[in-house]
Motif scaffolding. Sequence first.
Motif, PDB file in Angstrom:
ATOM      1  N   PRO A   1       0.822  -1.219   0.000  1.00  0.00           N
ATOM      2  CA  PRO A   1       0.000   0.000   0.000  1.00  0.00           C
ATOM      3  C   PRO A   1       0.857   1.270   0.000  1.00  0.00           C
ATOM      4  CG  PRO A   1      -0.826  -1.571   1.594  1.00  0.00           C
ATOM      5  CD  PRO A   1       0.486  -2.090   1.134  1.00  0.00           C
ATOM      6  N   LEU A   2       1.982   1.242   0.733  1.00  0.00           N
ATOM      7  CA  LEU A   2       2.846   2.433   0.761  1.00  0.00           C
ATOM      8  C   LEU A   2       3.444   2.690  -0.614  1.00  0.00           C
ATOM      9  CD1 LEU A   2       4.720   1.836   4.138  1.00  0.00           C
ATOM     10  CD2 LEU A   2       3.033   3.604   3.654  1.00  0.00           C
ATOM     11  N   GLN A   3       3.823   1.606  -1.278  1.00  0.00           N
ATOM     12  CA  GLN A   3       4.464   1.763  -2.570  1.00  0.00           C
ATOM     13  C   GLN A   3       3.473   2.235  -3.638  1.00  0.00           C
ATOM     14  OE1 GLN A   3       6.460  -1.801  -4.153  1.00  0.00           O
ATOM     15  NE2 GLN A   3       8.371  -0.704  -3.867  1.00  0.00           N
ATOM     16  N   LEU A   4       2.201   1.893  -3.442  1.00  0.00           N
ATOM     17  CA  LEU A   4       1.191   2.298  -4.411  1.00  0.00           C
ATOM     18  C   LEU A   4       0.615   3.669  -4.101  1.00  0.00           C
ATOM     19  CD1 LEU A   4      -0.883  -1.004  -4.716  1.00  0.00           C
ATOM     20  CD2 LEU A   4       0.948  -0.226  -6.202  1.00  0.00           C
TER      21      LEU A   4
ATOM     22  N   THR B   1      -5.997  -4.769  -4.609  1.00  0.00           N
ATOM     23  CA  THR B   1      -5.248  -3.588  -4.168  1.00  0.00           C
ATOM     24  C   THR B   1      -4.386  -3.046  -5.298  1.00  0.00           C
ATOM     25  OG1 THR B   1      -5.164  -4.561  -1.966  1.00  0.00           O
ATOM     26  CG2 THR B   1      -3.676  -2.726  -2.400  1.00  0.00           C
ATOM     27  N   ILE B   2      -3.665  -3.940  -5.948  1.00  0.00           N
ATOM     28  CA  ILE B   2      -2.717  -3.476  -6.961  1.00  0.00           C
ATOM     29  C   ILE B   2      -3.438  -2.984  -8.214  1.00  0.00           C
ATOM     30  CG2 ILE B   2      -0.886  -4.262  -8.526  1.00  0.00           C
ATOM     31  CD1 ILE B   2       0.067  -6.034  -6.190  1.00  0.00           C
ATOM     32  N   LEU B   3      -4.508  -3.673  -8.588  1.00  0.00           N
ATOM     33  CA  LEU B   3      -5.179  -3.248  -9.819  1.00  0.00           C
ATOM     34  C   LEU B   3      -6.028  -1.996  -9.612  1.00  0.00           C
ATOM     35  CD1 LEU B   3      -6.175  -6.647 -11.464  1.00  0.00           C
ATOM     36  CD2 LEU B   3      -4.250  -5.141 -11.980  1.00  0.00           C
ATOM     37  N   LYS B   4      -6.525  -1.789  -8.392  1.00  0.00           N
ATOM     38  CA  LYS B   4      -7.532  -0.737  -8.212  1.00  0.00           C
ATOM     39  C   LYS B   4      -7.120   0.418  -7.312  1.00  0.00           C
ATOM     40  CE  LYS B   4     -10.999  -2.616 -10.502  1.00  0.00           C
ATOM     41  NZ  LYS B   4     -11.649  -1.972 -11.641  1.00  0.00           N
TER      42      LYS B   4
END
Lengths: 664, 201, 307
Positions: free
Chosen positions: A128-131, A211-214
């Motif tokens: 989450p931090l990286q995104l 999480t990663i896609l959206k």
Amino acid sequence: MLDTVKEFASEFFVTGDPLILGAQVSIALALVAIVFVLTYFKKWRWLWTEWLTTVDHKKIGIMYIICSILMLFRGGVDALLMRVQLAVPNLEFLHADHYNAIFTTHGVIMILFMAMPLMFGLFNIIVPLQLGARDVAFPFLNSLSFWLFFAGAMLFNLSFVIGGSPDAGWLAYPPLSGIEGSPGVGQDFYIWGIQISGIGSLASGINFVVTILKMRAPGMKLMKMPMFSWSVLASSVTIMFAFPILTVTLFLLFLDRYLGAHFFTVDAGGNPMMYLNLIWMWGHPEVYIVILPAFGIFSEVVATFSKKKIFGYKSMVFALMSISFFSFFTWAHHFFTMGSGANVNAFFAVTTMIIAIPTGVKVFNWLFTMYRGKLSFPTPMLWAVAFIPCFVVGGMTGVMLSVAPADFQFHNSYFLIAHFHQVLIGGVVFGYFAGLYYWWPKMFGFKLHEGLGKWAFWFWNIGFYVCFMPQYALGLMGMTRRFNEYNFDMGWQPLNVVSTVGAFLMGIAFIFQVWQIAHSIRFLKKDNSGDNWGQGRTLEWSTASPAPFYNFARIPQVVAQDDWWEKQQRRERGEAEPAEVAAAEAAPLEPIHMPKNSGIPIIMSGFWFLAGFGFVWDWKWMIVLGLAGVAVTMLARSFNYNDDYYVPVEEIERIEAAAARGAN
Amino acid sequence: MAQAHSHSHSHDHGHHDQESLKQFGFWLFMITDVILFATLFATFIVLRDNTASGPVGADLIEMNGIIISTFILLTSSFTSGLALLSMNKGDKRGLILWLAVSALLGLSFIYLEVNEFIHLVHEGAKISTSAYWSAFYTLVGTHGLHVSIGIVWMTAIIIQLAKRGITPVTKRKVNIISLYWHFLDAVWIFVFSLVYLMEVM
Amino acid sequence: MRPVFRKLSALLSVAFLLVLSGCSEQYLVLDPKGPIASAQKDLILITALICAVIAIPVFAITAVIVWRYRDRPNRKASYKPEWEHSTKLELTWWGIPIIAIAILAIVTVNYTYKLEPSVAIESEKEPIEIQVTSLDWKWLFTYPEQGIATVNYFKMPVDTPVRFKLTSDMTMNSFWIPNLGGQLYTMSGMAMTLHLMADEEGSYYGSGANFTGLHFAQMTFTADVTSQDEFDAWVNEVKTTEEELTEAGVEQLKMKGSHQVAQYSSFPDNLFYDIMLQYVEEGETGAHAHHMSSEDSGQDASSEHNH
């Protein structure tokens, strides 16, 4: 009356082994001590509200990591016990039944209860931090995943002192693992421990894909996403496709054992070889599930400490995804010796080799990321650099094993053991250690002591080679895995002694790491500024260390692949921010929408544990109670509409101001 | 929720995001469930001839009952579609009514399935009889378990609808359960053709 | 520090290769005593070589890059933080592994068909058959032509192809004589075929290679390869001096436990196929039958179990 109690206790508890008795006593003492400390310092409420019920991805990540380090200890002790037993021919240190239990639990714990939680821990803390997101897509589900993992791990580990450990190997091939081959409850602990934690892993896989896609910050196109997040995506997609197969396979094995079904029995039409196929359809992707994130970590670490962009970004992404894809078409290379015929063996040999291609490309890309870079060597980078030769050798022996007709001579020998330890330690463990050292300051706001870290690094590395290189040779000498003893005249002893020495060197390395953590907590200074290494490249370094619970006061606007690094470059060059970045940073703070803590995940997992324990002992009342509890807690979750809140602007301002003071 | 309404537009947007995220997550969950059923189907296909000289499905299965259950389940899929239509028109009573009808149809499906299982056991086809029956009960039973969970879940949503009406949250829940319900229908078509039709033919 | 480590790993790899090529007697896999093991050894060395051809330059490149581009004052090496792509270079290292793997794949597929264990070995001599049954935790060898049986020990004539028929009483094991060639699983309900041949007399170590429970480590055996005359004499001696293996004796063997080396002058008719098919019902199809039908025709199992 007393006799029935005695009889029950002797069946319920594992008795008669001094090693296990010692463990039982120390577990009981440790439990008493924990309860006492928590009560004495009045920490129960704190524990419940801050940790056990948290839905904060960073705290969940830390809990995963703590568990995995404990499991590394247990799995490591198992390994040392085995190595002691094998150092001397015909040694009477561990009896066969004990030895069999130990190699079984060593395998299960290291893969499922050490590597997996360490992986999920890093996913949780960093993704989450990286995104540039405030949490994962489903924080409640995330907490549930953790507690299911925890319940499964506890159930599995409990078998050590209650009922007896499983002893049919880490993948428990039937008919040995069937009710006739393994009449004890150990195998049931195995099934339910893995099943419960497996459901959690499956949920995590879905959670991180969403999480990663959206949830990426505005401006972060997929092809601008950091490599670690890419690797998490590859790994999570693999989880989604592989773990349902595990769920079914264990469920069928359970039906065989519990209801007398005939999926994998030798009689009434059952087919044990189907189990081998099914378990490896999960098992082979599983090893890629754990190695892919390690690849992602190396990409981050190598780029950071080379002060240079990752080389061949598109190749890297393509390689990750193709490894994930091909991992589903290689499973039968785990049993070339089943005699399925030359067509089948040729097919799976070639698919296995194909995986070496993208993997090889990744190695070259890491090397050329360092090429023309400015390399520094703090501990994370040491692990990354040590990984490359180690993994190359591991990969090469893997290619050798994939040559089907040659595998007839390698299969189930120590050559195989050495190979998969080389890719799992040299790849996964080195990778996760690199990640742990790299992101440790992001988790806690201080770095780990470098000197002690280097000692640990060298002991691990030298220990690794001393331990496992001789095992390749032992395999060629005909030494088969899972032998608890051998005769002196085989000539296997000298190399076994060397290997045991290596194992203890790694044990010492672990002690150095524990010392390092303790020392760093005690003596090292906090550094709350975000970019602890001073050369971070991605968004996780743009917020404070440790990050506030909402991660980012304002959701960042992304313009580049290495967004934070580029921003620093612009700052150094005195350039103005691009308009959209400037606009995002100038926007007024807004109340932040956050999920509320919830006790449901831990309670529901407790009921799963009860149900699993009930199935192990076939106590119907406990099964009913456990499953009913699961249903009720699920409904409680469905009926609860009060699960979120807003952080007011004033509180955000207060926290941001405090963080700014801490950083100066 | 009350708190959310008092805040600016972007927060409602945040809520909306939450609901669409959950719907997307559910699609992914269904992919995993497809894999789960695919594995069970594969198991059934591998073991379908391993009857250990015991009875086979064609001897014992009464196709009439199965065709009736199939019809019931297909109808319930249709009524859950009607529920969705009512919801989109904002008709809360219609929505609850059609959901209740779907759940009741699901219940009768389960009733028939349990009866079928009891009949089969009486005829001497238990899960422990042969690999064939192990695979049969596990595949059909897993589908039945999914339907049963769906019924409980649907009931819970009906109660929530009655209490709260049609809100973004309940709307998402209805969308998801109807997705799930259609999915189980599709799985049943495969069960019906592979396990029943091909067995009898 | 790093170069030390580089050298260390390079040294270890060299040592590893030396181990691979140094065929001391203790390295059973690299000390072949028959055509199958010998072909497998060649294959192992070929693949090791192909791997080394790629791995060793990678070690060298790693060492050079790590040394040359380390950050230090006044270094001469260039620093290009934005250099992130080169189609030519990337095509090169997609190309290198693709070519290497293609070569390896051709070699492998070729050998896979050549060394398929169920394919008979070409020889002027007629193969003899030895039936191998893995029990918990001992090996039973029965000679259908000679009519004798042994436990945890067997003899075979030199330069004569042997057709091993493999099955298991229950748990799955793997039959492995490293000097003679690779292993094959023993599985309940199936009769697998493994062809091996010895071209040198001697006493060879054999073991079960797949874990079967408590006394798995006791499942080692000795394979004695002798001249045809010696073998015939041994068969005669066993026939005349040893006791019979009775039905009761078979039940004894099936009980869990390890066992001494033993020899028997005869064994119950059709013992191997009785054990193999003990759980299989008549008229059964599926996996069992598939495997049986793939066996060579002379010993068709399904025809024999209708007794």
